[in-house]
Design a protein around this motif. Sequence first.
Motif, short mmCIF file in Angstrom:
data_model
loop_
_atom_site.label_atom_id
_atom_site.label_comp_id
_atom_site.label_asym_id
_atom_site.label_seq_id
_atom_site.Cartn_x
_atom_site.Cartn_y
_atom_site.Cartn_z
N THR A 117 0.83 -1.20 0.00
CA THR A 117 0.00 0.00 0.00
C THR A 117 0.87 1.25 0.00
O THR A 117 2.04 1.22 0.38
CB THR A 117 -0.93 0.04 1.22
OG1 THR A 117 -0.14 0.20 2.40
CG2 THR A 117 -1.75 -1.25 1.33
N ARG A 118 0.26 2.36 -0.38
CA ARG A 118 0.99 3.63 -0.34
C ARG A 118 1.37 3.98 1.10
O ARG A 118 2.43 4.53 1.35
CB ARG A 118 0.14 4.73 -0.97
CG ARG A 118 -0.02 4.58 -2.48
CD ARG A 118 -1.00 5.59 -3.05
NE ARG A 118 -1.11 5.48 -4.50
CZ ARG A 118 -1.88 4.58 -5.12
NH1 ARG A 118 -2.61 3.73 -4.41
NH2 ARG A 118 -1.93 4.55 -6.44
N GLU A 119 0.49 3.66 2.04
CA GLU A 119 0.81 3.92 3.44
C GLU A 119 2.03 3.11 3.88
O GLU A 119 2.90 3.62 4.60
CB GLU A 119 -0.39 3.57 4.33
CG GLU A 119 -0.14 3.85 5.81
CD GLU A 119 -1.32 3.48 6.68
OE1 GLU A 119 -2.26 2.84 6.17
OE2 GLU A 119 -1.31 3.84 7.88
N GLN A 120 2.11 1.86 3.46
CA GLN A 120 3.27 1.04 3.80
C GLN A 120 4.56 1.64 3.21
O GLN A 120 5.60 1.65 3.87
CB GLN A 120 3.09 -0.39 3.27
CG GLN A 120 2.10 -1.22 4.06
CD GLN A 120 1.88 -2.59 3.44
OE1 GLN A 120 1.50 -2.69 2.28
NE2 GLN A 120 2.14 -3.63 4.20
N GLY A 164 -2.61 -0.13 -4.04
CA GLY A 164 -1.19 0.22 -3.94
C GLY A 164 -0.44 -0.26 -5.17
O GLY A 164 -0.92 -0.14 -6.30
N TYR A 196 7.03 7.46 10.09
CA TYR A 196 5.70 7.83 10.57
C TYR A 196 5.48 9.33 10.59
O TYR A 196 4.36 9.81 10.47
CB TYR A 196 5.49 7.28 11.99
CG TYR A 196 5.26 5.79 12.02
CD1 TYR A 196 3.99 5.25 11.80
CD2 TYR A 196 6.30 4.91 12.28
CE1 TYR A 196 3.78 3.88 11.82
CE2 TYR A 196 6.10 3.54 12.30
CZ TYR A 196 4.83 3.02 12.09
OH TYR A 196 4.62 1.67 12.10
N ASP A 202 1.58 13.00 1.18
CA ASP A 202 0.39 12.22 0.91
C ASP A 202 0.65 11.27 -0.25
O ASP A 202 1.78 11.08 -0.68
CB ASP A 202 -0.81 13.13 0.61
CG ASP A 202 -0.54 14.07 -0.56
OD1 ASP A 202 0.37 13.76 -1.37
OD2 ASP A 202 -1.25 15.08 -0.68
N ASP A 203 -0.44 10.65 -0.76
CA ASP A 203 -0.30 9.65 -1.81
C ASP A 203 0.36 10.20 -3.07
O ASP A 203 1.05 9.48 -3.79
CB ASP A 203 -1.68 9.09 -2.18
CG ASP A 203 -2.26 8.19 -1.09
OD1 ASP A 203 -1.53 7.91 -0.12
OD2 ASP A 203 -3.42 7.76 -1.23
N ILE A 262 5.09 4.82 2.48
CA ILE A 262 5.41 6.05 3.22
C ILE A 262 6.10 5.73 4.54
O ILE A 262 7.11 6.33 4.90
CB ILE A 262 4.13 6.88 3.45
CG1 ILE A 262 3.68 7.51 2.13
CG2 ILE A 262 4.37 7.97 4.50
CD1 ILE A 262 2.34 8.21 2.21
N ILE A 263 5.56 4.76 5.28
CA ILE A 263 6.14 4.40 6.58
C ILE A 263 7.53 3.81 6.40
O ILE A 263 8.48 4.13 7.13
CB ILE A 263 5.22 3.42 7.32
CG1 ILE A 263 3.93 4.12 7.73
CG2 ILE A 263 5.92 2.84 8.56
CD1 ILE A 263 2.88 3.19 8.30
N LYS A 264 7.67 2.94 5.39
CA LYS A 264 8.96 2.28 5.15
C LYS A 264 10.03 3.26 4.69
O LYS A 264 11.17 3.22 5.17
CB LYS A 264 8.77 1.19 4.09
CG LYS A 264 10.05 0.53 3.59
CD LYS A 264 10.70 -0.32 4.66
CE LYS A 264 11.91 -1.07 4.10
NZ LYS A 264 12.57 -1.90 5.12
#
Length: 228
Positions: free
Chosen positions: A176-179, A221, A187, A192-193, A181-183
Amino acid sequence: MQKKILIVEDEDILREIAKDYLLNEGYEVLEAVNGNEALAIFEKHEVHLIILDIMLPEFDGWSVCRRIRKSSNVPIIMLTAREDEDDTLLGFQLGADDYITKPYSPPILLARVKRLIESRYAQAGHVPNEDNLINNGIHVHLPSRTLTVDGENINLTYTEFEILTYLMQNPGIIITREQLIIKIWGYEFAGDDRTVNSHIRNLRNKLGDKANCIVTVIRAGYKFEGKA
C-alpha cells in the motif's frame, strides 16, 4: 568516515542553527549561501548529503537540484517557506529525497538527515544470496546500491532505490501507499499519496521497457510482477 553535510541556505540564523545541530551529532558541515556557491563546493568536496533551500539568490534550489542530479545520487533534503503541494511534487520530480517546510523543528531536520545518511551509507552484509535482487533483467546490487536493466547502468535517487528494493523484495505482494510512506519516509512524514505516485512515475520512466513490472493495483497500492 565522518560524513559531510552541505547546507545551502541564505538566511544566516537558520543556517547556523542547522549547522550547530549537525556539528553536535558529529557531522562535518559545509555552507553555501547561494546556488552558484553550492555547486562550486559540491564539485570540490565529497558531500554525503545536501540540505537545500529553494529560494536562493542567483541560482535557485530547483536549478541546483536539477544540476546535481545529472551526475550524482547524493541524498537531497529540500527546504521551502511555502506549503504548496505543487512545490513538493516538483522537488520530488527533480530527484529530491525529502522535503521540509519552514518553519521546521531542528530535531526533525536532524532526524531526517540521520535516516538518510544511515540508510544510504550503511554497510551492507556480504552474503551472496542477499546482495542481489535479480528479476526480468532488473538487477539491484544492494551493497553498492546500484541498478542495471538488461546490463545498462541506471541512476536512481535514494528514494527511488528504496522503493524499487522494497517492491522487489516482496514480489507479487500488494504494497500500500501507506506502507511505502512508513517504510521510506517514516511515521512523521507529512506528505500524501501524490508523493508516492510521483516517485513511482519517475522510477517507471527510468526502468523504460521494464516499467510494467511495477503494477498499480487500483485503490490498493503497487506490486512488483516480474519473472522468476
